[in-house]
Design a protein around this motif. Structure first.
Motif, PDB file in Angstrom:
ATOM      1  N   THR A  44      -1.627   3.610   4.827  1.00 14.30           N
ATOM      2  CA  THR A  44      -3.046   3.573   5.156  1.00 14.30           C
ATOM      3  C   THR A  44      -3.420   2.153   5.559  1.00 14.30           C
ATOM      4  OG1 THR A  44      -3.565   3.238   2.809  1.00 14.30           O
ATOM      5  CG2 THR A  44      -3.727   5.480   3.664  1.00 14.30           C
ATOM      6  N   VAL A  45      -4.377   2.037   6.469  1.00 15.55           N
ATOM      7  CA  VAL A  45      -4.830   0.739   6.967  1.00 15.55           C
ATOM      8  C   VAL A  45      -6.294   0.564   6.609  1.00 15.55           C
ATOM      9  CG1 VAL A  45      -5.155  -0.700   9.006  1.00 15.55           C
ATOM     10  CG2 VAL A  45      -3.160   0.817   8.849  1.00 15.55           C
ATOM     11  N   HIS A  46      -6.593  -0.544   5.941  1.00 18.16           N
ATOM     12  CA  HIS A  46      -7.937  -0.816   5.448  1.00 18.16           C
ATOM     13  C   HIS A  46      -8.461  -2.110   6.062  1.00 18.16           C
ATOM     14  CE1 HIS A  46      -7.177   2.125   2.123  1.00 18.16           C
ATOM     15  NE2 HIS A  46      -5.935   1.762   2.396  1.00 18.16           N
ATOM     16  N   PRO A  47      -9.773  -2.260   6.163  1.00 17.66           N
ATOM     17  CA  PRO A  47     -10.320  -3.496   6.745  1.00 17.66           C
ATOM     18  C   PRO A  47      -9.899  -4.725   5.950  1.00 17.66           C
ATOM     19  CG  PRO A  47     -12.020  -1.797   6.587  1.00 17.66           C
ATOM     20  CD  PRO A  47     -10.832  -1.280   5.839  1.00 17.66           C
ATOM     21  N   ALA A  48      -9.715  -5.839   6.642  1.00 14.01           N
ATOM     22  CA  ALA A  48      -9.417  -7.099   5.959  1.00 14.01           C
ATOM     23  C   ALA A  48     -10.542  -7.421   4.981  1.00 14.01           C
ATOM     24  CB  ALA A  48      -9.258  -8.214   6.981  1.00 14.01           C
ATOM     25  N   GLY A  49     -10.174  -7.955   3.851  1.00 12.17           N
ATOM     26  CA  GLY A  49     -11.182  -8.272   2.846  1.00 12.17           C
ATOM     27  C   GLY A  49     -11.424  -7.159   1.850  1.00 12.17           C
ATOM     28  N   THR A  50     -10.834  -5.993   2.055  1.00 12.72           N
ATOM     29  CA  THR A  50     -10.976  -4.912   1.076  1.00 12.72           C
ATOM     30  C   THR A  50     -10.375  -5.367  -0.258  1.00 12.72           C
ATOM     31  OG1 THR A  50     -10.789  -3.233   2.812  1.00 12.72           O
ATOM     32  CG2 THR A  50     -10.446  -2.509   0.548  1.00 12.72           C
ATOM     33  N   PRO A  51     -11.127  -5.345  -1.351  1.00 15.04           N
ATOM     34  CA  PRO A  51     -10.578  -5.831  -2.636  1.00 15.04           C
ATOM     35  C   PRO A  51      -9.463  -4.915  -3.135  1.00 15.04           C
ATOM     36  CG  PRO A  51     -12.754  -4.848  -2.950  1.00 15.04           C
ATOM     37  CD  PRO A  51     -12.544  -4.928  -1.473  1.00 15.04           C
ATOM     38  N   ASN A  52      -8.588  -5.482  -3.951  1.00 18.40           N
ATOM     39  CA  ASN A  52      -7.443  -4.733  -4.459  1.00 18.40           C
ATOM     40  C   ASN A  52      -7.830  -3.446  -5.170  1.00 18.40           C
ATOM     41  OD1 ASN A  52      -5.640  -6.558  -3.436  1.00 18.40           O
ATOM     42  ND2 ASN A  52      -5.087  -7.464  -5.399  1.00 18.40           N
ATOM     43  N   HIS A  53      -8.906  -3.488  -5.932  1.00 16.87           N
ATOM     44  CA  HIS A  53      -9.251  -2.310  -6.728  1.00 16.87           C
ATOM     45  C   HIS A  53      -9.728  -1.148  -5.870  1.00 16.87           C
ATOM     46  CE1 HIS A  53     -13.270  -4.228  -6.374  1.00 16.87           C
ATOM     47  NE2 HIS A  53     -13.724  -2.989  -6.451  1.00 16.87           N
ATOM     48  N   ARG A  54     -10.001  -1.406  -4.603  1.00 11.45           N
ATOM     49  CA  ARG A  54     -10.423  -0.330  -3.711  1.00 11.45           C
ATOM     50  C   ARG A  54      -9.274   0.173  -2.843  1.00 11.45           C
ATOM     51  NH1 ARG A  54     -15.836  -1.474  -0.552  1.00 11.45           N
ATOM     52  NH2 ARG A  54     -15.427   0.725  -0.089  1.00 11.45           N
ATOM     53  N   LEU A  55      -8.094  -0.355  -3.060  1.00  9.77           N
ATOM     54  CA  LEU A  55      -6.915   0.098  -2.330  1.00  9.77           C
ATOM     55  C   LEU A  55      -6.142   1.110  -3.166  1.00  9.77           C
ATOM     56  CD1 LEU A  55      -5.520  -3.286  -0.925  1.00  9.77           C
ATOM     57  CD2 LEU A  55      -6.910  -1.594   0.291  1.00  9.77           C
ATOM     58  N   PRO A  56      -5.443   2.031  -2.526  1.00  5.36           N
ATOM     59  CA  PRO A  56      -4.582   2.947  -3.282  1.00  5.36           C
ATOM     60  C   PRO A  56      -3.353   2.204  -3.786  1.00  5.36           C
ATOM     61  CG  PRO A  56      -4.303   3.294  -0.923  1.00  5.36           C
ATOM     62  CD  PRO A  56      -5.434   2.318  -1.074  1.00  5.36           C
ATOM     63  N   PRO A  57      -2.648   2.739  -4.783  1.00 10.50           N
ATOM     64  CA  PRO A  57      -1.419   2.082  -5.257  1.00 10.50           C
ATOM     65  C   PRO A  57      -0.404   1.966  -4.134  1.00 10.50           C
ATOM     66  CG  PRO A  57      -2.112   3.810  -6.761  1.00 10.50           C
ATOM     67  CD  PRO A  57      -2.937   3.972  -5.531  1.00 10.50           C
ATOM     68  N   GLY A  58       0.340   0.869  -4.127  1.00 10.62           N
ATOM     69  CA  GLY A  58       1.360   0.686  -3.106  1.00 10.62           C
ATOM     70  C   GLY A  58       1.624  -0.780  -2.843  1.00 10.62           C
ATOM     71  N   ASP A  59       2.533  -1.036  -1.917  1.00 12.83           N
ATOM     72  CA  ASP A  59       2.846  -2.399  -1.496  1.00 12.83           C
ATOM     73  C   ASP A  59       1.904  -2.789  -0.363  1.00 12.83           C
ATOM     74  OD1 ASP A  59       5.440  -3.080  -3.000  1.00 12.83           O
ATOM     75  OD2 ASP A  59       5.832  -1.081  -2.194  1.00 12.83           O
ATOM     76  N   VAL A  60       1.307  -3.956  -0.468  1.00 10.53           N
ATOM     77  CA  VAL A  60       0.293  -4.393   0.484  1.00 10.53           C
ATOM     78  C   VAL A  60       0.873  -5.422   1.443  1.00 10.53           C
ATOM     79  CG1 VAL A  60      -1.993  -5.422   0.762  1.00 10.53           C
ATOM     80  CG2 VAL A  60      -1.505  -3.966  -1.220  1.00 10.53           C
ATOM     81  N   VAL A  61       0.717  -5.164   2.718  1.00  3.46           N
ATOM     82  CA  VAL A  61       1.084  -6.120   3.763  1.00  3.46           C
ATOM     83  C   VAL A  61      -0.206  -6.576   4.428  1.00  3.46           C
ATOM     84  CG1 VAL A  61       2.403  -6.526   5.861  1.00  3.46           C
ATOM     85  CG2 VAL A  61       3.300  -4.964   4.116  1.00  3.46           C
ATOM     86  N   ASP A  62      -0.561  -7.837   4.243  1.00  7.69           N
ATOM     87  CA  ASP A  62      -1.811  -8.349   4.787  1.00  7.69           C
ATOM     88  C   ASP A  62      -1.625  -8.896   6.194  1.00  7.69           C
ATOM     89  OD1 ASP A  62      -2.724  -9.354   1.531  1.00  7.69           O
ATOM     90  OD2 ASP A  62      -3.881  -7.983   2.777  1.00  7.69           O
ATOM     91  N   LYS A  63      -2.478  -8.448   7.097  1.00  3.57           N
ATOM     92  CA  LYS A  63      -2.549  -8.948   8.461  1.00  3.57           C
ATOM     93  C   LYS A  63      -3.852  -9.738   8.603  1.00  3.57           C
ATOM     94  CE  LYS A  63       1.015  -6.269   9.703  1.00  3.57           C
ATOM     95  NZ  LYS A  63       2.298  -6.743  10.268  1.00  3.57           N
ATOM     96  N   ASN A  64      -4.097 -10.258   9.788  1.00  5.45           N
ATOM     97  CA  ASN A  64      -5.340 -11.015  10.002  1.00  5.45           C
ATOM     98  C   ASN A  64      -6.577 -10.124   9.928  1.00  5.45           C
ATOM     99  OD1 ASN A  64      -3.904 -13.389  10.377  1.00  5.45           O
ATOM    100  ND2 ASN A  64      -3.782 -13.133  12.596  1.00  5.45           N
ATOM    101  N   HIS A  65      -6.475  -8.904  10.471  1.00  5.99           N
ATOM    102  CA  HIS A  65      -7.648  -8.043  10.598  1.00  5.99           C
ATOM    103  C   HIS A  65      -7.591  -6.800   9.720  1.00  5.99           C
ATOM    104  CE1 HIS A  65      -9.162 -10.481  13.862  1.00  5.99           C
ATOM    105  NE2 HIS A  65      -8.071 -10.288  14.563  1.00  5.99           N
ATOM    106  N   CYS A  66      -6.539  -6.637   8.948  1.00  5.09           N
ATOM    107  CA  CYS A  66      -6.446  -5.423   8.145  1.00  5.09           C
ATOM    108  C   CYS A  66      -5.477  -5.624   6.992  1.00  5.09           C
ATOM    109  CB  CYS A  66      -5.993  -4.236   9.012  1.00  5.09           C
ATOM    110  SG  CYS A  66      -4.318  -4.414   9.675  1.00  5.09           S
ATOM    111  N   ARG A  67      -5.513  -4.683   6.064  1.00  2.00           N
ATOM    112  CA  ARG A  67      -4.576  -4.636   4.949  1.00  2.00           C
ATOM    113  C   ARG A  67      -3.834  -3.304   5.035  1.00  2.00           C
ATOM    114  NH1 ARG A  67      -6.724  -6.576  -0.691  1.00  2.00           N
ATOM    115  NH2 ARG A  67      -4.646  -7.531  -0.665  1.00  2.00           N
TER     116      ARG A  67
END
Length: 472
Positions: free
Chosen positions: A420-443
């Motif tokens: 899943t791709v989420h907007p940059a700046g989305t806090p961790n607690h609002r992300l589903p469990p998993g490994d996070v790869v941060d880009k400039n414009h998305c997580r």
């Protein structure tokens, strides 16, 4: 009196007035009228190409099959002979190169184009935006969406734009509008339909996902793009669910590199006088102080116990390592070099993990020899260097075993992760469990089978790097 005014309106807002002659969308149509007819050999080769793609399962729907059989592919690659233009294999026809000789525009392999279009799930009358033009793929899309649909195709290179305009005017459907612009900023606002495009396809390698692509996509619409994760590219079909993009399908592929605002060069560190290179695809280069000394020292070897047969595709393992291991990088032997330190072929690379002055990388060795190809076997091994090499190597080896157990499974066919791709700046607690790869414009959140229990909350890769003293 009405026709000139209608043509002017259609030039600004294509498709707003239905029923106009198809040529009004092209400013070059006066100089480049449609060219009728084609060689009989082109028809024969096109049918053969289409049947091969269909037989391999890449074109499953009737509209995509009909498009492959109908659109004259050779008209969009006039530099090549008919046999090359209609090659049904992995051939991508390069139509533009930069000063260094690197491909910047091409007509992709027919099977890949069919697969991507199938992923879009287009309905008759759909409005589609294609970023990265050439003309042929846009005409395939136009054929699929039918007379009530419309395709906007754009490119950053004015030469490519002029070329595509000419070819679509000569051999096209009249439902394609070709525009010039940097796709990183989205499609021209005047061409975005109310409610957004029904589908968007990006045809160049993307390290990041532009916010405009989600914003200009209709709710429930599909976006297909070649996304880079750890330097490995997959054409991923996403569906928009509010502010989140949800992956539905993966295809291993490669496209031309991004230009303009999306152009990006990976951080590279040369080692041993340029013999080796460390590539950091998803961040800045890590510290390699003391690493060259370690590479000249003792090499530790760790058996994973994981084997594979001939022709096995291990792209899933590469992606698993890239998205789950802190300190991940790619260890490469330069194209003009040979290495006596690592067992990696010239010009190739291997998944690796860096921690301070220690490094571990993944390779494989043949463990069963036979004159019968099907009976041969290889085992994955980890080679490690430095004081932390054994511990680092064991982490990499355990990742291979976990992948074999949870992702490859007993059947041998690897499972795709949930992404899943989420907007940059989305806090961790609002992300589903998993490994996070941060880009400039998305997580980007990657959920591999078997890792939910290990990761009850998302991994903050920035915090992990700071804690371990690693740079990525």
């Amino acid at each position: 009196m009405f026709a000139p005014a209608a043509a002017a309106v259609d030039a600004v807002w294509p498709g707003v007035i239905p029923g106009l002659p198809p040529t009004v969308s092209y400013s070059v149509v006066v100089d480049q009228p449609p060219v009728p007819g084609e060689p009989a050999e082109a028809v024969r080769l096109r049918q053969a190409m289409a049947e091969t793609v269909i037989a391999c399962g890449w074109a499953v729907s009737a509209p995509v099959r009909d498009a492959l059989r109908t659109v004259p592919r050779h008209r969009f690659a006039p530099e090549k002979d008919l046999k090359t233009a209609y090659d049904a294999g992995d051939v991508a026809i390069v139509t533009r190169r930069d000063e260094a000789g690197r491909a910047t525009s091409s007509v992709s392999a027919a099977w890949l184009q069919a697969d991507v279009i199938e992923g879009l799930g287009l309905e008759p009358g759909a409005v589609v935006w294609e970023a990265g033009s050439g003309g042929y793929n846009a005409e395939l899309l136009a054929h699929v969406v039918g007379p009530g649909g419309r395709v906007v195709t754009s490119d950053i290179d004015e030469y490519v734009v002029r070329r595509a305009r000419r070819f679509t005017a000569e051999a096209g459907s009249g439902r394609v509008t070709v525009v010039h612009g940097d796709a990183a900023h989205g499609a021209p606002a005047l061409l975005v339909p109310r409610g957004g495009f029904d589908a968007i396809v990006i045809t160049y390698n993307c390290w990041d996902i532009a916010p405009a692509w989600k914003d200009q996509l209709a709710r429930g619409g599909r976006l297909v793009l070649p996304l880079e994760l750890g330097g490995y590219t997959r054409a991923i079909t996403f569906q928009r669910a509010g502010d989140v993009l949800v992956a539905e399908k993966f295809t291993h592929c490669g496209f031309v590199p991004a230009q303009g605002a999306h152009a990006r060069a990976a951080a590279v560190v040369d080692l041993l006088d340029g013999q080796l290179q460390l590539r950091f695809e998803d961040g800045s280069a890590g510290s390699v102080e003391g690493l060259e000394e370690a590479l000249r020292g003792r090499r530790h070897e760790i058996s994973t116990g994981v084997t594979m047969g001939p022709g096995f595709y291990f792209g899933s393992l590469q992606l698993y390592a890239a998205t789950t291991l802190p300190g991940f990088c790619r260890l490469a032997v330069a194209a003009d070099q040979e290495s006596s330190v690592v067992e990696i072929a010239t010009g190739s690379d291997a998944p690796a993990v860096l921690s301070g002055a220690s490094l571990a990388y993944l390779t494989y060795v043949q463990t069963r020899h036979s004159e019968i190809c099907e009976e041969r076997e290889w085992e994955w091994y980890v080679h490690a260097f430095g004081d932390q090499g054994p511990a680092l190597g064991e982490k990499l080896a355990e990742a291979v075993r976990a992948w074999d157990r949870d992702v490859r499974g007993d059947g041998g066919a690897s499972s795709d992760p949930a992404v899943t791709v989420h907007p940059a700046g989305t806090p961790n607690h609002r992300l589903p469990p998993g490994d996070v790869v941060d880009k400039n414009h998305c997580r980007v959140v990657v959920q591999w089978p078997g890792r939910d229990a290990l990761l009850p909350s998302p991994v903050d890769r920035g915090e992990a790097r700071a804690a371990s003293g690693e740079g990525m």
